[in-house]
Design a protein around this motif. Structure first.
Motif, mmCIF file in Angstrom:
data_model
loop_
_atom_site.group_PDB
_atom_site.id
_atom_site.type_symbol
_atom_site.label_atom_id
_atom_site.label_comp_id
_atom_site.label_asym_id
_atom_site.label_seq_id
_atom_site.Cartn_x
_atom_site.Cartn_y
_atom_site.Cartn_z
ATOM 1 N N GLU A 210 0.804 -1.226 0.000
ATOM 2 C CA GLU A 210 0.000 0.000 0.000
ATOM 3 C C GLU A 210 0.836 1.276 0.000
ATOM 4 O OE1 GLU A 210 -1.857 0.874 4.126
ATOM 5 O OE2 GLU A 210 -1.722 -1.309 3.967
ATOM 6 N N LYS A 211 2.092 1.194 0.343
ATOM 7 C CA LYS A 211 2.950 2.380 0.356
ATOM 8 C C LYS A 211 3.743 2.547 -0.950
ATOM 9 C CE LYS A 211 3.341 2.809 5.297
ATOM 10 N NZ LYS A 211 2.080 3.445 5.419
ATOM 11 N N TYR A 212 3.645 1.571 -1.860
ATOM 12 C CA TYR A 212 4.417 1.639 -3.102
ATOM 13 C C TYR A 212 3.849 2.689 -4.050
ATOM 14 C CZ TYR A 212 6.288 0.578 -7.657
ATOM 15 O OH TYR A 212 6.893 0.691 -8.878
ATOM 16 N N VAL A 213 4.720 3.550 -4.536
ATOM 17 C CA VAL A 213 4.406 4.519 -5.585
ATOM 18 C C VAL A 213 5.581 4.478 -6.552
ATOM 19 C CG1 VAL A 213 4.004 6.955 -6.136
ATOM 20 C CG2 VAL A 213 3.126 6.001 -3.995
ATOM 21 N N PRO A 214 5.329 4.279 -7.852
ATOM 22 C CA PRO A 214 6.449 4.253 -8.803
ATOM 23 C C PRO A 214 7.272 5.532 -8.720
ATOM 24 C CG PRO A 214 4.420 3.569 -9.869
ATOM 25 C CD PRO A 214 4.043 4.072 -8.507
ATOM 26 N N GLU A 215 8.584 5.384 -8.837
ATOM 27 C CA GLU A 215 9.485 6.535 -8.727
ATOM 28 C C GLU A 215 9.428 7.454 -9.940
ATOM 29 O OE1 GLU A 215 13.274 4.674 -8.193
ATOM 30 O OE2 GLU A 215 12.957 4.339 -6.063
ATOM 31 N N ASN A 216 8.980 6.936 -11.075
ATOM 32 C CA ASN A 216 9.090 7.689 -12.323
ATOM 33 C C ASN A 216 7.735 8.063 -12.917
ATOM 34 O OD1 ASN A 216 8.367 5.105 -12.916
ATOM 35 N ND2 ASN A 216 9.997 4.705 -14.364
ATOM 36 N N LEU A 217 6.780 8.448 -12.063
ATOM 37 C CA LEU A 217 5.474 8.887 -12.554
ATOM 38 C C LEU A 217 5.580 10.258 -13.191
ATOM 39 C CD1 LEU A 217 2.961 7.913 -9.727
ATOM 40 C CD2 LEU A 217 3.115 6.936 -12.024
ATOM 41 N N GLU A 218 4.871 10.416 -14.304
ATOM 42 C CA GLU A 218 4.823 11.709 -14.990
ATOM 43 C C GLU A 218 3.372 12.054 -15.284
ATOM 44 O OE1 GLU A 218 7.288 11.814 -18.468
ATOM 45 O OE2 GLU A 218 9.060 11.143 -17.385
ATOM 46 N N SER A 219 3.049 13.331 -15.169
ATOM 47 C CA SER A 219 1.692 13.794 -15.473
ATOM 48 C C SER A 219 1.438 13.710 -16.967
ATOM 49 C CB SER A 219 1.516 15.233 -15.013
ATOM 50 O OG SER A 219 1.616 15.301 -13.604
ATOM 51 N N LEU A 220 0.200 13.394 -17.315
ATOM 52 C CA LEU A 220 -0.198 13.354 -18.718
ATOM 53 C C LEU A 220 -0.777 14.703 -19.107
ATOM 54 C CD1 LEU A 220 -1.939 9.853 -18.875
ATOM 55 C CD2 LEU A 220 0.443 10.436 -19.342
ATOM 56 N N PRO A 221 -0.528 15.129 -20.348
ATOM 57 C CA PRO A 221 -1.060 16.425 -20.785
ATOM 58 C C PRO A 221 -2.580 16.382 -20.978
ATOM 59 C CG PRO A 221 0.180 15.382 -22.559
ATOM 60 C CD PRO A 221 0.328 14.517 -21.351
ATOM 61 N N LEU A 222 -3.211 17.525 -20.788
ATOM 62 C CA LEU A 222 -4.658 17.622 -20.938
ATOM 63 C C LEU A 222 -5.115 17.424 -22.374
ATOM 64 C CD1 LEU A 222 -5.363 20.598 -18.505
ATOM 65 C CD2 LEU A 222 -5.674 18.147 -18.092
ATOM 66 N N SER A 223 -4.192 17.428 -23.317
ATOM 67 C CA SER A 223 -4.569 17.232 -24.718
ATOM 68 C C SER A 223 -5.114 15.832 -24.983
ATOM 69 C CB SER A 223 -3.379 17.512 -25.646
ATOM 70 O OG SER A 223 -2.301 16.641 -25.342
ATOM 71 N N TYR A 224 -4.784 14.872 -24.103
ATOM 72 C CA TYR A 224 -5.327 13.526 -24.285
ATOM 73 C C TYR A 224 -5.738 12.833 -22.987
ATOM 74 C CZ TYR A 224 -0.468 11.939 -23.413
ATOM 75 O OH TYR A 224 0.773 11.715 -22.887
ATOM 76 N N SER A 225 -5.846 13.594 -21.892
ATOM 77 C CA SER A 225 -6.256 12.984 -20.627
ATOM 78 C C SER A 225 -6.934 14.022 -19.744
ATOM 79 C CB SER A 225 -5.048 12.400 -19.896
ATOM 80 O OG SER A 225 -4.210 13.440 -19.432
ATOM 81 N N ARG A 226 -7.507 13.531 -18.653
ATOM 82 C CA ARG A 226 -8.092 14.432 -17.658
ATOM 83 C C ARG A 226 -6.998 14.922 -16.712
ATOM 84 N NH1 ARG A 226 -11.543 9.961 -17.317
ATOM 85 N NH2 ARG A 226 -10.662 9.473 -15.283
ATOM 86 N N SER A 227 -7.304 15.959 -15.992
ATOM 87 C CA SER A 227 -6.362 16.536 -15.036
ATOM 88 C C SER A 227 -5.977 15.526 -13.968
ATOM 89 C CB SER A 227 -6.991 17.764 -14.381
ATOM 90 O OG SER A 227 -6.121 18.304 -13.415
ATOM 91 N N GLY A 228 -4.687 15.474 -13.640
ATOM 92 C CA GLY A 228 -4.206 14.643 -12.557
ATOM 93 C C GLY A 228 -3.821 13.227 -12.944
ATOM 94 N N MET A 229 -3.994 12.862 -14.198
ATOM 95 C CA MET A 229 -3.657 11.500 -14.613
ATOM 96 C C MET A 229 -2.149 11.366 -14.787
ATOM 97 S SD MET A 229 -6.711 10.542 -17.201
ATOM 98 C CE MET A 229 -7.212 8.944 -16.627
ATOM 99 N N LYS A 230 -1.619 10.186 -14.393
ATOM 100 C CA LYS A 230 -0.178 9.948 -14.447
ATOM 101 C C LYS A 230 0.110 8.545 -14.958
ATOM 102 C CE LYS A 230 0.890 13.003 -10.600
ATOM 103 N NZ LYS A 230 1.610 13.156 -9.345
ATOM 104 N N LEU A 231 1.281 8.397 -15.569
ATOM 105 C CA LEU A 231 1.825 7.103 -15.985
ATOM 106 C C LEU A 231 3.315 7.121 -15.705
ATOM 107 C CD1 LEU A 231 0.204 6.463 -19.504
ATOM 108 C CD2 LEU A 231 -0.347 5.308 -17.358
ATOM 109 N N THR A 232 3.923 5.945 -15.653
ATOM 110 C CA THR A 232 5.377 5.909 -15.565
ATOM 111 C C THR A 232 5.938 6.466 -16.864
ATOM 112 O OG1 THR A 232 5.542 3.672 -16.455
ATOM 113 C CG2 THR A 232 5.379 3.902 -14.036
ATOM 114 N N ASN A 233 7.167 6.938 -16.837
ATOM 115 C CA ASN A 233 7.736 7.562 -18.030
ATOM 116 C C ASN A 233 7.813 6.597 -19.208
ATOM 117 O OD1 ASN A 233 9.874 6.064 -17.022
ATOM 118 N ND2 ASN A 233 11.240 7.811 -16.765
ATOM 119 N N VAL A 234 8.073 5.311 -18.974
ATOM 120 C CA VAL A 234 8.122 4.324 -20.053
ATOM 121 C C VAL A 234 6.743 4.161 -20.683
ATOM 122 C CG1 VAL A 234 8.509 1.876 -20.571
ATOM 123 C CG2 VAL A 234 10.108 3.107 -19.110
ATOM 124 N N ALA A 235 5.716 4.033 -19.850
ATOM 125 C CA ALA A 235 4.350 3.879 -20.351
ATOM 126 C C ALA A 235 3.895 5.139 -21.080
ATOM 127 C CB ALA A 235 3.401 3.551 -19.206
#
Length: 109
Positions: free
Chosen positions: A34-59
């Protein structure tokens, strides 16, 4: 190798042993704490997602390649779901279990 698909959900789950790599197997047999959070999360731009959405940099990089390829075929891809915190996933699971049943929620959440 036995895939253990005959076992019920959460029969004998194990903590995922490899974290913060490009790929982590997480399913009904392997979980992240429950404490795990990926180290390399990046926010996604609003041009193709909703506010606050994130993926790892590879994804995110792979998704952007897909989005750009789709544009050449006059198609649009919009993200409707992304990384979820442990707390948010628990909230969703409980909601699904209440709306349907725990047994049904266990098949997809």
């Amino acid at each position: 190798m036995n895939s253990e698909i005959e076992y019920s959900y959460f029969f004998s789950p194990e903590d995922a042993s490899v974290l913060n790599k490009e790929y982590i197997l997480v399913n009904k047999y392997y979980y992240v704490g429950e404490k795990y959070v990926p180290e390399n999360l990046e926010s996604l731009p609003l041009s193709y997602s909703r506010s606050g959405m994130k993926l790892t940099n590879v994804a995110k990089s792979a998704l952007e390649e897909l989005i750009n390829a789709a544009k050449t075929d006059n198609m649009t891809i919009l993200v409707t779901s992304s990384y979820r915190s442990y707390e948010y996933q628990v909230k969703l699971y409980n909601q699904y279990a209440e709306e349907n049943s725990k047994e049904e929620a266990d098949t997809y959440s």
